[in-house]
Every structure is written in C-alpha cells, then in structure tokens.
Design an enzyme around this catalytic site. Structure first.
Site, PDB file in Angstrom:
ATOM      1  CE1 TYR A   1      -2.366  -0.222 -11.489  1.00  0.00           C
ATOM      2  CE2 TYR A   1      -4.389  -1.443 -11.816  1.00  0.00           C
ATOM      3  CZ  TYR A   1      -3.230  -1.234 -11.118  1.00  0.00           C
ATOM      4  OH  TYR A   1      -2.932  -2.049 -10.070  1.00  0.00           O
TER       5      TYR A   1
ATOM      6  CB  SER B   1      -4.353 -11.473  -7.517  1.00  0.00           C
ATOM      7  OG  SER B   1      -4.456 -10.192  -6.939  1.00  0.00           O
ATOM      8  CD  GLU B   2      -5.980  -5.376 -11.929  1.00  0.00           C
ATOM      9  OE1 GLU B   2      -6.356  -5.381 -10.746  1.00  0.00           O
ATOM     10  OE2 GLU B   2      -6.383  -4.560 -12.768  1.00  0.00           O
TER      11      GLU B   2
ATOM     12  CG  ASN C   1      -6.723  -7.592  -2.963  1.00  0.00           C
ATOM     13  OD1 ASN C   1      -6.697  -8.353  -3.923  1.00  0.00           O
ATOM     14  ND2 ASN C   1      -7.222  -6.377  -3.056  1.00  0.00           N
TER      15      ASN C   1
ATOM     16  NE  ARG D   1     -10.678  -6.646  -5.802  1.00  0.00           N
ATOM     17  CZ  ARG D   1     -11.718  -6.577  -6.629  1.00  0.00           C
ATOM     18  NH1 ARG D   1     -12.671  -7.476  -6.583  1.00  0.00           N
ATOM     19  NH2 ARG D   1     -11.793  -5.611  -7.529  1.00  0.00           N
TER      20      ARG D   1
ATOM     21  NE  ARG E   1      -8.308  -8.964  -8.313  1.00  0.00           N
ATOM     22  CZ  ARG E   1      -7.943  -7.747  -7.986  1.00  0.00           C
ATOM     23  NH1 ARG E   1      -7.441  -7.494  -6.787  1.00  0.00           N
ATOM     24  NH2 ARG E   1      -8.065  -6.771  -8.842  1.00  0.00           N
TER      25      ARG E   1
HETATM   26  N1  UDP Z   1     -13.525   0.589  -4.137  1.00  0.00           N
HETATM   27  C1  UDP Z   1     -14.543   1.154  -3.379  1.00  0.00           C
HETATM   28  N2  UDP Z   1     -14.328   2.382  -2.810  1.00  0.00           N
HETATM   29  C2  UDP Z   1     -13.161   3.074  -2.937  1.00  0.00           C
HETATM   30  C3  UDP Z   1     -12.123   2.477  -3.690  1.00  0.00           C
HETATM   31  C4  UDP Z   1     -12.348   1.235  -4.278  1.00  0.00           C
HETATM   32  O1  UDP Z   1     -15.621   0.573  -3.223  1.00  0.00           O
HETATM   33  O2  UDP Z   1     -13.041   4.179  -2.363  1.00  0.00           O
HETATM   34  C5  UDP Z   1     -13.752  -0.755  -4.729  1.00  0.00           C
HETATM   35  C6  UDP Z   1     -13.240  -0.960  -6.151  1.00  0.00           C
HETATM   36  O3  UDP Z   1     -14.185  -0.532  -7.104  1.00  0.00           O
HETATM   37  C7  UDP Z   1     -13.045  -2.469  -6.175  1.00  0.00           C
HETATM   38  C8  UDP Z   1     -12.600  -2.802  -4.747  1.00  0.00           C
HETATM   39  O4  UDP Z   1     -13.017  -1.688  -3.952  1.00  0.00           O
HETATM   40  O5  UDP Z   1     -14.261  -3.121  -6.449  1.00  0.00           O
HETATM   41  C9  UDP Z   1     -11.119  -3.028  -4.574  1.00  0.00           C
HETATM   42  O6  UDP Z   1     -10.454  -1.922  -5.135  1.00  0.00           O
HETATM   43  P1  UDP Z   1      -8.914  -1.598  -4.927  1.00  0.00           P
HETATM   44  O7  UDP Z   1      -8.688  -0.198  -5.333  1.00  0.00           O
HETATM   45  O8  UDP Z   1      -8.442  -1.937  -3.563  1.00  0.00           O
HETATM   46  O9  UDP Z   1      -8.141  -2.501  -5.999  1.00  0.00           O
HETATM   47  P2  UDP Z   1      -8.360  -3.968  -6.605  1.00  0.00           P
HETATM   48  O10 UDP Z   1      -8.498  -4.947  -5.494  1.00  0.00           O
HETATM   49  O11 UDP Z   1      -9.582  -3.892  -7.483  1.00  0.00           O
HETATM   50  O12 UDP Z   1      -7.132  -4.159  -7.412  1.00  0.00           O
END
Ligand code: UDP
Length: 277
Positions: free
Chosen positions: A23, A58-59, A112, A162, A241
């Site tokens: 995104y 959920s976003e 998630n 999450r 979340r």
């Molecule tokens: N995140 C992280 N390391 C990574 C990728 C993501 O710590 O290598 C964090 C990200 O900043 C967020 C959480 O993990 O706080 C969940 O990110 P994800 O990409 O799974 O998507 P989201 O649940 O935010 O839609």
C-alpha cells in the site's frame, strides 16, 4: 456470463492486495484493485443475485484503539499523506457500497489469519522476489528469517499488538456464517480469535521457540528498526487490533478454539516441512 444451470450457489470474494508494504509503495494500484476492480466484481455478482461472502478487513478499524473493536466502532484512519491507509479507505468504501446496494451478502472482517501456505518468503521464493520490491506480512518475514538463519526485523516499539487466528479456525468460522445465512446476510461480522492477542516482540519470541523445538537451532537476536525505514515515509502503524467476537457468537454460535501457541507452532511447522527437506 453463466446460465441458470451453472450459476454459483455462493461467491467468496477475497480479491485484494493485503500487504502494508505494497500500500505504501503502490497506493494507486492498491486503490485500483482493492476498490475499482472489486466494485466491478460486486456489481456483476449483484446483477446475477448470487449470495456473496465479501472479505473486508480488520484494517478498517484503523490506528487508534480504546476498547475492543465491534462492528459498530468508529474507523479512525491516519492522514491522506500516509499512504498506508489507502487500503483501509478503499475497503471501507466498498463495505458502504455493498450495504447501500442491500445485497444478499455478508461482509466479514478477518483478524490476521495465519497457517500453512502463507505469503511468499523473499529469500526462498527468489523467482517471485525478483519481481517484488516490497516485503510480505510479519509472520512471513519472521519465517523467512528463521529458514535462512537471519535476524528477524522488528518494527519499533515491538509492543504493537495483533490477534492471530489459525486458518482452520477461520475456515470453520466462515462456514458457520454460510450455515446461518438468514441471520448473517446484510451483516458485517468480525472473524478471528480475540484470545490470541500478542505483541510483535512476543510473536518473534514464540516463533523462535517453535523453531528451536523443531530444529534445535536458536533464532538470531532480532534487529529493531523504525517503520518508515522499513516501509517508506507513507507508513504508520496500527497500535492494537483487539476486537469483540460477540456478534459472531450471537449469530452463529461459533467461536475460535485454537490457541496462540498451537497457532504459531503449526504455522512454523508447516513452513519447515514445506521448505526444508
Ligand atoms: N512488522 C515487523 N517486522 C516485519 C514486518 C512487520 O515488526 O518484518 C510489524 C509491523 O510494523 C506491524 C506488525 O508487524 O506492527 C504487523 O504487520 P503486518 O505486515 O503483518 O500487517 P498488519 O497486521 O499491520 O496489517
């Protein structure tokens, strides 16, 4: 398109790019697929009056959190200058469009889902990675690190939370919606396991533990980075979340059963089995 003989009984519409790194990097393409293409799909399904299970996200609940999100909670997104929110904005617009058309549809908000066959893993799927300059979701990033003996990268502060739902539970939940269609049609329903909340720090720890049990290998010490350094300047995080599954329980009698430890163990085990011999 299709005649009366082969018209589908029901359509599950899961069409979307659902990866924050995408995104931020490609906001226009995110809107094109997650809103424009989806609107065409929805128009077609409505023309043929086919029941629809539509995947929202959920976003849409956004960046702020004060109490468990219900389907009636406010959706508070970040500013337009933060392109991360174009996905949530596209999806909430689509939810409103579906409701405005009064379709034979249930809108689900997945929290998630994880399990086997997750996203691509950048250092394993080199052919796919060559065409992709963004990173997958965090469980896949962490699996990629474990499988290649690299440090996991944790976005600061690491206390963001999450709720992870095992895919088998998620599928059962969605089936229970279809089995209770008269109560669920026209509704928005959160689907997931609110008991499986974890910080990202703890997720890294638990995945490292599962890996240790399976292989005897100790995960490398993680590296901490700022979100904008990992994703680019359009990034903002969602702090928490946690959600309510009361509506799901009330309408279908279903609730998720697979706990966090099992969810993570099975996810890590499936990746190990698939990618190591
Ligand atoms: N995140 C992280 N390391 C990574 C990728 C993501 O710590 O290598 C964090 C990200 O900043 C967020 C959480 O993990 O706080 C969940 O990110 P994800 O990409 O799974 O998507 P989201 O649940 O935010 O839609």
């Amino acid at each position: 398109l299709w005649g009366t003989c082969n018209k589908p009984d029901l359509v599950y519409n899961c069409v979307a790019v659902a990866t924050p790194a995408y995104y931020v990097k490609y906001p226009e393409k995110t809107f094109d697929l997650d809103f424009t293409v989806n609107k065409n799909i929805i128009d077609t399904i409505d023309t043929f009056k086919i029941p629809l299970v539509h995947f929202s996200t959920s976003e849409v609940y956004g960046k702020t959190w004060s109490e468990p999100y219900t389907e009636e909670s406010d959706c508070v997104l970040g500013p337009a200058s933060k392109s991360r929110w174009i996905y949530a904005a596209s999806k909430i617009l689509l939810d409103q469009y579906i409701l405005a058309r009064n379709m034979d549809c249930c809108i689900i908000r997945p929290f998630n889902f994880i399990g086997h066959d997750l996203d691509w893993l950048p250092d394993i799927h080199k052919d796919i990675s060559a065409e992709r300059s963004w990173i997958p979701r965090v469980p896949s990033c962490f699996l990629n690190s474990l499988l290649t003996s690299k440090s996991m990268t944790i976005v600061r502060p690491g206390t963001q939370k999450r709720c992870y739902t095992y895919i088998d539970d998620a599928v059962q939940g969605i089936i229970s919606i279809v089995n209770n269609w008269s109560k669920c049609r026209g509704e928005i329903i959160n689907v997931g396991n609110p008991n499986n909340e974890t910080t990202i720090d703890q997720l890294a720890h638990l995945m490292g533990n599962s890996w240790l049990e399976l292989t005897g290998e100790v995960a490398k010490v993680p590296i901490y980075v700022d979100g904008v350094d990992l994703y680019g300047k359009g990034y903002e995080d969602s702090e928490r979340r946690l959600f309510s599954d009361e509506k799901m329980k009330r309408l279908t009698g279903w609730e998720a059963k697979i706990d966090l430890d099992t969810t993570i163990d099975m996810t890590v085990k499936a990746a190990k089995e698939e990618y190591t011999s």
